[in-house]
Design a protein around this motif. Structure first.
Motif, PDB file in Angstrom:
ATOM      1  N   PRO A 270      55.787 -13.878 -28.364  1.00  0.00           N
ATOM      2  CA  PRO A 270      55.088 -15.007 -27.740  1.00  0.00           C
ATOM      3  C   PRO A 270      53.573 -14.774 -27.762  1.00  0.00           C
ATOM      4  N   PHE A 271      52.813 -15.847 -27.813  1.00  0.00           N
ATOM      5  CA  PHE A 271      51.360 -15.748 -27.765  1.00  0.00           C
ATOM      6  C   PHE A 271      50.839 -17.008 -27.091  1.00  0.00           C
ATOM      7  N   ALA A 272      49.602 -17.365 -27.301  1.00  0.00           N
ATOM      8  CA  ALA A 272      49.041 -18.573 -26.694  1.00  0.00           C
ATOM      9  C   ALA A 272      48.140 -19.263 -27.703  1.00  0.00           C
ATOM     10  N   LEU A 273      48.084 -20.597 -27.628  1.00  0.00           N
ATOM     11  CA  LEU A 273      47.318 -21.376 -28.595  1.00  0.00           C
ATOM     12  C   LEU A 273      46.748 -22.608 -27.910  1.00  0.00           C
ATOM     13  N   GLY A 274      45.549 -22.983 -28.298  1.00  0.00           N
ATOM     14  CA  GLY A 274      44.915 -24.164 -27.717  1.00  0.00           C
ATOM     15  C   GLY A 274      43.588 -24.465 -28.366  1.00  0.00           C
ATOM     16  N   VAL A 275      42.552 -24.561 -27.543  1.00  0.00           N
ATOM     17  CA  VAL A 275      41.238 -24.993 -28.016  1.00  0.00           C
ATOM     18  C   VAL A 275      40.153 -24.160 -27.328  1.00  0.00           C
ATOM     19  N   ARG A 276      38.932 -24.343 -27.771  1.00  0.00           N
ATOM     20  CA  ARG A 276      37.751 -23.931 -27.005  1.00  0.00           C
ATOM     21  C   ARG A 276      37.251 -25.163 -26.267  1.00  0.00           C
ATOM     22  N   ILE A 277      36.846 -24.983 -25.036  1.00  0.00           N
ATOM     23  CA  ILE A 277      36.264 -26.091 -24.289  1.00  0.00           C
ATOM     24  C   ILE A 277      34.821 -25.733 -23.957  1.00  0.00           C
ATOM     25  N   GLU A 278      33.922 -26.677 -24.181  1.00  0.00           N
ATOM     26  CA  GLU A 278      32.488 -26.406 -24.041  1.00  0.00           C
ATOM     27  C   GLU A 278      31.859 -27.362 -23.035  1.00  0.00           C
ATOM     28  N   HIS A 279      31.231 -26.784 -22.013  1.00  0.00           N
ATOM     29  CA  HIS A 279      30.431 -27.507 -21.034  1.00  0.00           C
ATOM     30  C   HIS A 279      28.981 -27.054 -21.157  1.00  0.00           C
ATOM     31  N   SER A 280      28.091 -27.738 -20.471  1.00  0.00           N
ATOM     32  CA  SER A 280      26.751 -27.180 -20.322  1.00  0.00           C
ATOM     33  C   SER A 280      26.837 -26.037 -19.306  1.00  0.00           C
ATOM     34  N   GLN A 281      26.081 -24.977 -19.548  1.00  0.00           N
ATOM     35  CA  GLN A 281      26.096 -23.855 -18.605  1.00  0.00           C
ATOM     36  C   GLN A 281      25.570 -24.287 -17.242  1.00  0.00           C
ATOM     37  N   ASN A 282      24.623 -25.204 -17.248  1.00  0.00           N
ATOM     38  CA  ASN A 282      24.065 -25.686 -15.983  1.00  0.00           C
ATOM     39  C   ASN A 282      25.133 -26.337 -15.116  1.00  0.00           C
ATOM     40  N   LEU A 283      26.036 -27.096 -15.744  1.00  0.00           N
ATOM     41  CA  LEU A 283      27.108 -27.734 -14.974  1.00  0.00           C
ATOM     42  C   LEU A 283      28.026 -26.673 -14.358  1.00  0.00           C
ATOM     43  N   ILE A 284      28.412 -25.682 -15.138  1.00  0.00           N
ATOM     44  CA  ILE A 284      29.279 -24.626 -14.604  1.00  0.00           C
ATOM     45  C   ILE A 284      28.562 -23.867 -13.493  1.00  0.00           C
ATOM     46  N   ASP A 285      27.277 -23.594 -13.658  1.00  0.00           N
ATOM     47  CA  ASP A 285      26.512 -22.921 -12.601  1.00  0.00           C
ATOM     48  C   ASP A 285      26.506 -23.738 -11.317  1.00  0.00           C
ATOM     49  N   ARG A 286      26.279 -25.039 -11.452  1.00  0.00           N
ATOM     50  CA  ARG A 286      26.220 -25.885 -10.254  1.00  0.00           C
ATOM     51  C   ARG A 286      27.568 -25.936  -9.538  1.00  0.00           C
ATOM     52  N   ILE A 287      28.654 -25.906 -10.312  1.00  0.00           N
ATOM     53  CA  ILE A 287      29.983 -25.888  -9.700  1.00  0.00           C
ATOM     54  C   ILE A 287      30.249 -24.545  -9.032  1.00  0.00           C
ATOM     55  N   GLN A 288      30.005 -23.477  -9.738  1.00  0.00           N
ATOM     56  CA  GLN A 288      30.380 -22.153  -9.253  1.00  0.00           C
ATOM     57  C   GLN A 288      29.450 -21.615  -8.175  1.00  0.00           C
ATOM     58  N   TYR A 289      28.167 -21.887  -8.299  1.00  0.00           N
ATOM     59  CA  TYR A 289      27.191 -21.349  -7.345  1.00  0.00           C
ATOM     60  C   TYR A 289      26.797 -22.347  -6.256  1.00  0.00           C
ATOM     61  N   HIS A 290      27.376 -23.558  -6.299  1.00  0.00           N
ATOM     62  CA  HIS A 290      27.115 -24.591  -5.280  1.00  0.00           C
ATOM     63  C   HIS A 290      25.626 -24.895  -5.169  1.00  0.00           C
ATOM     64  N   CYS A 291      24.966 -24.962  -6.321  1.00  0.00           N
ATOM     65  CA  CYS A 291      23.531 -25.232  -6.318  1.00  0.00           C
ATOM     66  C   CYS A 291      23.276 -26.651  -6.815  1.00  0.00           C
ATOM     67  N   ALA A 292      22.177 -27.234  -6.378  1.00  0.00           N
ATOM     68  CA  ALA A 292      21.887 -28.631  -6.691  1.00  0.00           C
ATOM     69  C   ALA A 292      21.289 -28.804  -8.089  1.00  0.00           C
ATOM     70  N   LEU A 293      20.431 -27.868  -8.501  1.00  0.00           N
ATOM     71  CA  LEU A 293      19.726 -28.041  -9.767  1.00  0.00           C
ATOM     72  C   LEU A 293      20.082 -26.962 -10.795  1.00  0.00           C
ATOM     73  N   ASP A 294      19.733 -25.718 -10.486  1.00  0.00           N
ATOM     74  CA  ASP A 294      20.062 -24.628 -11.398  1.00  0.00           C
ATOM     75  C   ASP A 294      20.324 -23.369 -10.586  1.00  0.00           C
ATOM     76  N   ARG A 295      20.753 -22.313 -11.273  1.00  0.00           N
ATOM     77  CA  ARG A 295      21.187 -21.109 -10.565  1.00  0.00           C
ATOM     78  C   ARG A 295      20.029 -20.255 -10.075  1.00  0.00           C
ATOM     79  N   GLY A 296      18.828 -20.563 -10.516  1.00  0.00           N
ATOM     80  CA  GLY A 296      17.682 -19.788 -10.090  1.00  0.00           C
ATOM     81  C   GLY A 296      17.397 -18.613 -10.998  1.00  0.00           C
ATOM     82  N   GLU A 297      16.462 -17.787 -10.576  1.00  0.00           N
ATOM     83  CA  GLU A 297      15.934 -16.723 -11.427  1.00  0.00           C
ATOM     84  C   GLU A 297      16.847 -15.505 -11.513  1.00  0.00           C
ATOM     85  N   TYR A 298      17.617 -15.241 -10.470  1.00  0.00           N
ATOM     86  CA  TYR A 298      18.276 -13.941 -10.375  1.00  0.00           C
ATOM     87  C   TYR A 298      19.760 -13.933 -10.743  1.00  0.00           C
ATOM     88  N   LEU A 299      20.455 -15.007 -10.475  1.00  0.00           N
ATOM     89  CA  LEU A 299      21.890 -15.012 -10.746  1.00  0.00           C
ATOM     90  C   LEU A 299      22.170 -15.079 -12.248  1.00  0.00           C
TER      91      LEU A 299
END
Length: 526
Positions: A270-299
């Motif tokens: 058995p193995f696994a098969l699918g796709v690559r999924i691509e978002h903007s990094q800024n969107l993932i940062d805003r979701i994961q870090y709960h930030c309004a604009l960007d993750r800032g200088e340090y994260l």
């Protein structure tokens, strides 16, 4: 004098070296400006579960003394020019670390690598990216360093053998990796730095008397009375040793076919098969870090890990993220003309504006009834057919079929596609023409569920790019659980990802070491 601390810090306190030192000194009740002090982190992890991101840090403070290295293990490599030889097929992490361990144990490794050295591989990677030309022996999967060298360099593993992990990390540091990989909970070297490190591993092997044959492909096995005594290369050369470690990686289909043809026991897996999924990094940062604009200088660029169980026609299967690459790129990972495969990578700075991840569905052998006629190669031929279909729908080059995420769920061909990190380009298609129903239906279910787990993840501002099919080997080469030796062919040691016993750089390196130890203990006279 040394003091140790467990701290919860802000990103600025954790990632600004001067502020970190001042924070630790204050914690110790000392002046933040004390010069005769040195503070360092020994463990660091990010906790972004709350509204405020916290960095959990284990730290050491030294007063009036200089700290030593974080390394506990300094490998000692012997001169093995005249020692008994073993053969190692493949110069990925499993093969390289098998060779290094053999040298430590006083045995001469002879590595046989179908691809080119790590520097020469670059020209072939440029050709596949810019011209769609695939060199079947030198590409993102084949060549010195293996698939991980030019497709990310993440060092995180779920292996339970924690002591072995530290040892592998320290060997990497001893060959030029930063000590940061000993500190971070999810360490990463980066595709821009790994080639230099891999070249240093090679220098150690050659400098100790080991041998590496590049651009040398194994085309046959020399078998005598159920025992392997050597291999034959594409040039007809015969190489012999006291045993053979087979560390060819998960994409060496010709090796699987060779074993099958020579009636060497292998199994469909058995193995696994699918796709690559691509978002903007800024969107993932805003979701994961709960930030309004960007993750800032340090994260650092944020990552994610997702899994969802799905039911399709009464069968439960998992859909999960795989090899998530924050601040990364999607790359063409085909190993032959007439197929299309994508993979992900990140440079050390993870500073691309894109985030990508494999999003794959578990494939069990019962899902492939029409391929059972191929026996042990059934999952491999299924995998190959999907890759061929992706190549055809992309335009019979390395342009990849793609679709916006919500459009895919709604069965709508995307009228336009987003900017992408994938250099050969994208072609808008209905991805259900590429993926079979039991995969595409499960992915559609999972995307909706992921949107509930990560608000904003399920969006038409993300796109799926296919196919991600080389998650693991579709073939297992069996071995004894204790001796690691093939149950049928003596002196043959299946190893690493290609044999079905590893899933990344670190686990493959650990497996390489263990295979070398087992072979040498059984067949090298002391």
């Amino acid at each position: 004098m040394k003091k140790t601390f467990t701290l919860q810090l802000s990103p600025e306190e954790a990632y600004d070296s001067q502020l970190f030192k001042e924070t630790v000194l204050k914690k110790a009740g000392l002046s933040p400006h004390l010069e005769a002090a040195f503070a360092r982190q020994t463990r660091r992890s990010i906790d972004a579960r709350g509204r405020k991101v916290i960095i959990n840090v284990e730290a050491e403070l030294f007063l009036n003394e200089k700290p030593g290295s974080l390394l506990d293990h300094f490998p000692a490599y012997q001169q093995v020019h005249q020692a008994d030889p073993i053969l190692i097929v493949g110069a990925g992490p499993a093969g390289l670390f098998a060779a290094l361990r053999a040298i430590e144990l006083g045995v001469k490794p002879i590595i046989i690598e179908r691809g080119k050295d790590v520097r020469a591989r670059r020209r072939d990677l440029a050709a596949i990216n810019k011209e769609g030309i695939v060199n079947p022996d030198s590409n993102y999967c084949f060549g010195e360093g293996g698939a991980g060298t030019y497709s990310d360099g993440k060092l995180y593993t779920r292996s339970k053998k924690r002591g072995d992990i530290r040892r592998i990390m320290e060997i990497l540091v001893a060959h030029g990796a930063t000590e940061e990989i000993l500190v971070d909970a999810h360490p990463h070297i980066g595709t821009n730095k790994l080639p230099i490190l891999v070249a240093k591993l090679r220098e150690t092997i050659l400098g100790s008397g080991g041998v590496i044959h590049f651009e040398t492909r194994v085309e046959d096995l020399i078998l005598e009375a159920n025992e392997i005594i050597g291999v034959v290369t594409q040039n007809g050369d015969v190489l012999k040793g006291l045993g053979v470690i087979l560390a060819t990686g998960h994409s060496a289909r010709d090796i699987f076919q060779l074993l099958h043809r020579r009636n060497v026991l292998i199994e469909a897996k058995p193995f696994a098969l699918g796709v690559r999924i691509e978002h903007s990094q800024n969107l993932i940062d805003r979701i994961q870090y709960h930030c309004a604009l960007d993750r800032g200088e340090y994260l650092p660029a944020s990552a994610y890990s997702l899994v969802q169980q799905t039911d399709f026609r009464g069968k439960q299967r998992g859909v999960f993220s795989f090899c998530m690459c924050p601040g990364g790129f999607i790359v063409p990972a085909a190993t032959a003309q007439g197929e299309l495969v994508v993979n992900g990578m990140s440079p050390s700075r993870r500073d691309s504006k894109f985030a990508n991840s494999g999003m794959v569905v578990s494939v069990e052998l019962e899902d492939l009834p029409e391929y059972q006629k191929f026996g042990a190669l059934s999952a491999m031929y299924f995998q190959a057919d999907i890759e061929k279909k992706a190549w055809e729908l992309g335009g019979k080059n390395q342009v990849a079929p793609a679709q916006r995420m919500v459009d895919f769920v709604n069965r709508k061909v995307s009228s336009s596609l987003l900017d992408t990190s994938y250099q050969p380009g994208l072609e808008s298609v209905e991805m259900r023409e590429v993926l079979p129903d039991f995969i595409s239906a499960r992915m559609a279910m999972a995307f909706k569920a992921f949107g509930q787990k990560m608000k904003g993840y399920f969006t038409n501002e993300a796109q799926i790019i296919g196919v991600e099919s080389r998650t693991s080997s579709p073939v297992r080469i069996p071995r004894d659980r204790e001796s690691f030796e093939h149950p049928q062919i003596k002196r043959l040691y299946p190893c690493g990802e290609g044999a079905g016993y590893a899933g990344g750089i670190v686990s493959a390196a650990m497996d390489g070491e263990r295979c070398a130890e087992k072979l040498i203990a059984s067949y090298v006279k002391r």
